[in-house]
Design a protein around this motif. Structure first.
Motif, PDB file in Angstrom:
ATOM      1  N   HIS A 174       0.836  -1.212   0.000  1.00  0.00           N
ATOM      2  CA  HIS A 174       0.000   0.000   0.000  1.00  0.00           C
ATOM      3  C   HIS A 174       0.866   1.256   0.000  1.00  0.00           C
ATOM      4  N   ARG A 175       1.643   1.448   1.081  1.00  0.00           N
ATOM      5  CA  ARG A 175       2.430   2.673   1.170  1.00  0.00           C
ATOM      6  C   ARG A 175       3.524   2.728   0.102  1.00  0.00           C
ATOM      7  N   THR A 187       3.380   1.401  -2.863  1.00  0.00           N
ATOM      8  CA  THR A 187       2.701   1.730  -4.114  1.00  0.00           C
ATOM      9  C   THR A 187       2.368   3.213  -4.177  1.00  0.00           C
ATOM     10  N   GLU A 188       1.901   3.759  -3.075  1.00  0.00           N
ATOM     11  CA  GLU A 188       1.601   5.195  -3.015  1.00  0.00           C
ATOM     12  C   GLU A 188       2.850   6.022  -3.309  1.00  0.00           C
ATOM     13  N   ASN A 189       3.983   5.634  -2.715  1.00  0.00           N
ATOM     14  CA  ASN A 189       5.230   6.367  -2.950  1.00  0.00           C
ATOM     15  C   ASN A 189       5.637   6.328  -4.422  1.00  0.00           C
ATOM     16  N   MET A 190       5.473   5.170  -5.046  1.00  0.00           N
ATOM     17  CA  MET A 190       5.898   5.021  -6.436  1.00  0.00           C
ATOM     18  C   MET A 190       4.966   5.788  -7.369  1.00  0.00           C
ATOM     19  N   LEU A 191       3.675   5.781  -7.072  1.00  0.00           N
ATOM     20  CA  LEU A 191       2.722   6.539  -7.880  1.00  0.00           C
ATOM     21  C   LEU A 191       2.990   8.041  -7.787  1.00  0.00           C
ATOM     22  N   ARG A 192       3.249   8.527  -6.589  1.00  0.00           N
ATOM     23  CA  ARG A 192       3.538   9.955  -6.429  1.00  0.00           C
ATOM     24  C   ARG A 192       4.816  10.342  -7.178  1.00  0.00           C
ATOM     25  N   ALA A 193       5.819   9.458  -7.115  1.00  0.00           N
ATOM     26  CA  ALA A 193       7.066   9.731  -7.830  1.00  0.00           C
ATOM     27  C   ALA A 193       6.813   9.773  -9.344  1.00  0.00           C
ATOM     28  N   ALA A 194       5.995   8.858  -9.841  1.00  0.00           N
ATOM     29  CA  ALA A 194       5.683   8.841 -11.269  1.00  0.00           C
ATOM     30  C   ALA A 194       4.990  10.134 -11.682  1.00  0.00           C
ATOM     31  N   TRP A 195       4.095  10.629 -10.842  1.00  0.00           N
ATOM     32  CA  TRP A 195       3.407  11.887 -11.126  1.00  0.00           C
ATOM     33  C   TRP A 195       4.383  13.059 -11.126  1.00  0.00           C
ATOM     34  N   ASP A 196       5.219  13.121 -10.098  1.00  0.00           N
ATOM     35  CA  ASP A 196       6.167  14.230  -9.983  1.00  0.00           C
ATOM     36  C   ASP A 196       7.181  14.233 -11.120  1.00  0.00           C
ATOM     37  N   GLN A 197       7.583  13.037 -11.571  1.00  0.00           N
ATOM     38  CA  GLN A 197       8.608  12.933 -12.610  1.00  0.00           C
ATOM     39  C   GLN A 197       8.018  12.845 -14.025  1.00  0.00           C
ATOM     40  N   SER A 232      -1.316  -5.854  -9.796  1.00  0.00           N
ATOM     41  CA  SER A 232      -2.074  -6.157  -8.589  1.00  0.00           C
ATOM     42  C   SER A 232      -2.202  -7.674  -8.440  1.00  0.00           C
ATOM     43  N   SER A 233      -3.382  -8.172  -8.173  1.00  0.00           N
ATOM     44  CA  SER A 233      -3.618  -9.603  -7.993  1.00  0.00           C
ATOM     45  C   SER A 233      -5.079  -9.911  -8.299  1.00  0.00           C
ATOM     46  N   CYS A 234      -5.310 -11.105  -8.827  1.00  0.00           N
ATOM     47  CA  CYS A 234      -6.696 -11.522  -9.062  1.00  0.00           C
ATOM     48  C   CYS A 234      -7.451 -11.675  -7.753  1.00  0.00           C
ATOM     49  N   SER A 235      -6.726 -11.884  -6.655  1.00  0.00           N
ATOM     50  CA  SER A 235      -7.379 -12.184  -5.376  1.00  0.00           C
ATOM     51  C   SER A 235      -8.164 -11.002  -4.825  1.00  0.00           C
ATOM     52  N   VAL A 236      -7.903  -9.784  -5.304  1.00  0.00           N
ATOM     53  CA  VAL A 236      -8.656  -8.642  -4.785  1.00  0.00           C
ATOM     54  C   VAL A 236     -10.085  -8.643  -5.311  1.00  0.00           C
ATOM     55  N   LEU A 237     -10.337  -9.345  -6.397  1.00  0.00           N
ATOM     56  CA  LEU A 237     -11.653  -9.357  -7.022  1.00  0.00           C
ATOM     57  C   LEU A 237     -12.504 -10.487  -6.464  1.00  0.00           C
ATOM     58  N   GLU A 238     -13.795 -10.275  -6.405  1.00  0.00           N
ATOM     59  CA  GLU A 238     -14.694 -11.330  -5.933  1.00  0.00           C
ATOM     60  C   GLU A 238     -16.075 -11.148  -6.546  1.00  0.00           C
ATOM     61  N   SER A 239     -16.746 -12.288  -6.787  1.00  0.00           N
ATOM     62  CA  SER A 239     -18.081 -12.260  -7.384  1.00  0.00           C
ATOM     63  C   SER A 239     -18.953 -13.302  -6.706  1.00  0.00           C
ATOM     64  N   LYS A 256      -3.227  -5.736  -1.048  1.00  0.00           N
ATOM     65  CA  LYS A 256      -3.268  -5.550  -2.497  1.00  0.00           C
ATOM     66  C   LYS A 256      -4.485  -4.718  -2.910  1.00  0.00           C
ATOM     67  N   TRP A 257      -5.591  -4.892  -2.198  1.00  0.00           N
ATOM     68  CA  TRP A 257      -6.790  -4.083  -2.462  1.00  0.00           C
ATOM     69  C   TRP A 257      -6.507  -2.608  -2.197  1.00  0.00           C
ATOM     70  N   LEU A 258      -5.822  -2.317  -1.108  1.00  0.00           N
ATOM     71  CA  LEU A 258      -5.474  -0.931  -0.790  1.00  0.00           C
ATOM     72  C   LEU A 258      -4.543  -0.353  -1.854  1.00  0.00           C
ATOM     73  N   GLY A 259      -3.566  -1.155  -2.308  1.00  0.00           N
ATOM     74  CA  GLY A 259      -2.662  -0.688  -3.345  1.00  0.00           C
ATOM     75  C   GLY A 259      -3.372  -0.402  -4.649  1.00  0.00           C
ATOM     76  N   GLU A 260      -4.312  -1.266  -5.009  1.00  0.00           N
ATOM     77  CA  GLU A 260      -5.047  -1.051  -6.252  1.00  0.00           C
ATOM     78  C   GLU A 260      -5.966   0.159  -6.143  1.00  0.00           C
ATOM     79  N   ARG A 261      -6.544   0.348  -4.989  1.00  0.00           N
ATOM     80  CA  ARG A 261      -7.431   1.494  -4.803  1.00  0.00           C
ATOM     81  C   ARG A 261      -6.670   2.813  -4.949  1.00  0.00           C
ATOM     82  N   VAL A 262      -5.460   2.878  -4.402  1.00  0.00           N
ATOM     83  CA  VAL A 262      -4.690   4.116  -4.523  1.00  0.00           C
ATOM     84  C   VAL A 262      -4.220   4.321  -5.956  1.00  0.00           C
ATOM     85  N   ALA A 263      -3.969   3.226  -6.684  1.00  0.00           N
ATOM     86  CA  ALA A 263      -3.611   3.347  -8.098  1.00  0.00           C
ATOM     87  C   ALA A 263      -4.769   3.953  -8.893  1.00  0.00           C
TER      88      ALA A 263
END
Length: 343
Positions: free
Chosen positions: A94-95, A97-107, A116-123, A147-154
């Motif tokens: 989670h954290r 992923t957040e750091n890497m996303l912010r860096a991608a935005w800044d750069q 992510s992972s298929c495991s975050v999904l459910e039906s 992984k759900w938290l990481g995908e949500r921040v993405a």
């Protein structure tokens, strides 16, 4: 991602990541790795990659790693089960992923691929698609929640304007699973004769090399803000063990345990801090989901071809070599005189 294109890979020395890196190098891409172990990276790739030693939890490292690259493929994270790994998984998945996303935005990175992972999904109807992203993840599912938290921040950064696309892989299988992953551990346990029982747990497995190709296809053709399931073979655990038996001289277990017994064992393991048999692995044993990879096939033209038996054989052959190597090392060590060993 061809020619002089600069691509940053996090998690590039991991099981999936090394195959992604090799495929990029074979296409002439310039690859930078953000990793914690330079020796491992050199062992795998020599001088063909640029290596930046650092940690996803250090924002400065992420900013340095993202500077001057066009694409980030974010594979870095932890794949563990059990309560004792909860904090480290949330930090990395989670954290980090957040750091890497912010860096991608800044750069001003042009494209960010979040693996992510298929495991975050459910039906509830049993057929899982990319639309089945839940509003919450129940307590006790520590890896899945991280992984759900990481995908949500993405997805949050995608809404802000960053070009983010998400890959949701199923369980990879094949050679070089050094850690090993939980799926690779099943193969290793079977070869060691530590699989007396089976379950009717649903699995979806894919050859790790074909998965790496799928991730690159998502990077090249995926639509911003979209997720793509990357999977192949629907199997039960019992069927996987039958395939393992067919690739070896060993018998597959004939008894399938009911989930109630697994649940009790998982609850006990959770209390004891066991990461191999805990509440989350018990919940996984109950899953009967099937994953639809139709979107990747129709939108991206990606369709894996490797037969399940060939993928299982590849994993078996690699783990056998590892077991033989470990046995040879132990045999040599047992013959060393005590005074020589001490010296």
């Amino acid at each position: 991602m061809h020619g002089s294109t600069q691509t940053l890979i996090t998690g590039g020395t991991g099981f999936i990541g090394r195959f992604v890196v090799r495929k990029l190098l074979s296409r002439g891409a310039t690859v930078r790795l953000l990793c914690r172990n330079e020796f491992k990276a050199r062992r795998l790739f020599g001088d063909r990659v640029e290596i930046l030693v650092g940690d996803l939890l250090e924002p400065v490292c992420c900013q340095q790693a993202a500077r001057g690259v066009q694409t980030v493929i974010h594979l870095g994270g932890l794949y563990r089960f059990g309560r004792r790994h909860r904090l480290s998984m949330e930090a990395a998945n989670h954290r980090g992923t957040e750091n890497m996303l912010r860096a991608a935005w800044d750069q001003r990175v042009e494209r960010f691929v979040h693996v992510s992972s298929c495991s975050v999904l459910e039906s509830r109807n049993g057929l899982v698609t990319e639309r089945d992203f839940p509003e919450r993840v129940a307590a006790g599912q520590h890896y899945r929640r991280s992984k759900w938290l990481g995908e949500r921040v993405a997805l949050d950064w995608s809404r802000r304007g960053l070009d983010v696309v998400i890959a949701n892989p199923v369980a990879p299988l094949g050679a070089e699973d050094e850690e090993p992953t939980p799926t690779g551990r099943m193969v290793l346990d079977f070869l060691r004769g530590r699989f007396p029982f089976a379950t009717h747990t649903s699995l979806n497995v894919i050859n790790v090399s074909e998965l790496a190709e799928g991730i690159l296809v998502v990077a090249e053709r995926g639509r911003r803000g979209e997720r793509y399931l990357l999977g192949h073979h629907h199997l039960t655990l019992f069927e996987l063990l039958q395939l393992l038996a067919g690739c070896t001289a060993q018998d597959a277990p004939r008894i399938c345990l009911p989930w109630g017994i697994i649940a009790v064992a998982g609850a006990i393991g959770e209390t004891a801090g066991n990461d191999r048999l805990c509440w989350e692995t018990a919940l996984h044993a109950r899953r009967r989901a099937r994953y639809s990879c139709r979107k990747a096939a129709e939108e991206l033209g990606w369709q894996p071809q490797r037969p399940a038996r060939a993928t299982v054989r590849e994993a078996v052959d690699w783990f056998r070599l590892r077991l033989d190597s470990d046995a040879a090392t132990a045999s040599v060590a047992s013959r060393v005189k005590p005074d020589v060993a001490a010296a």
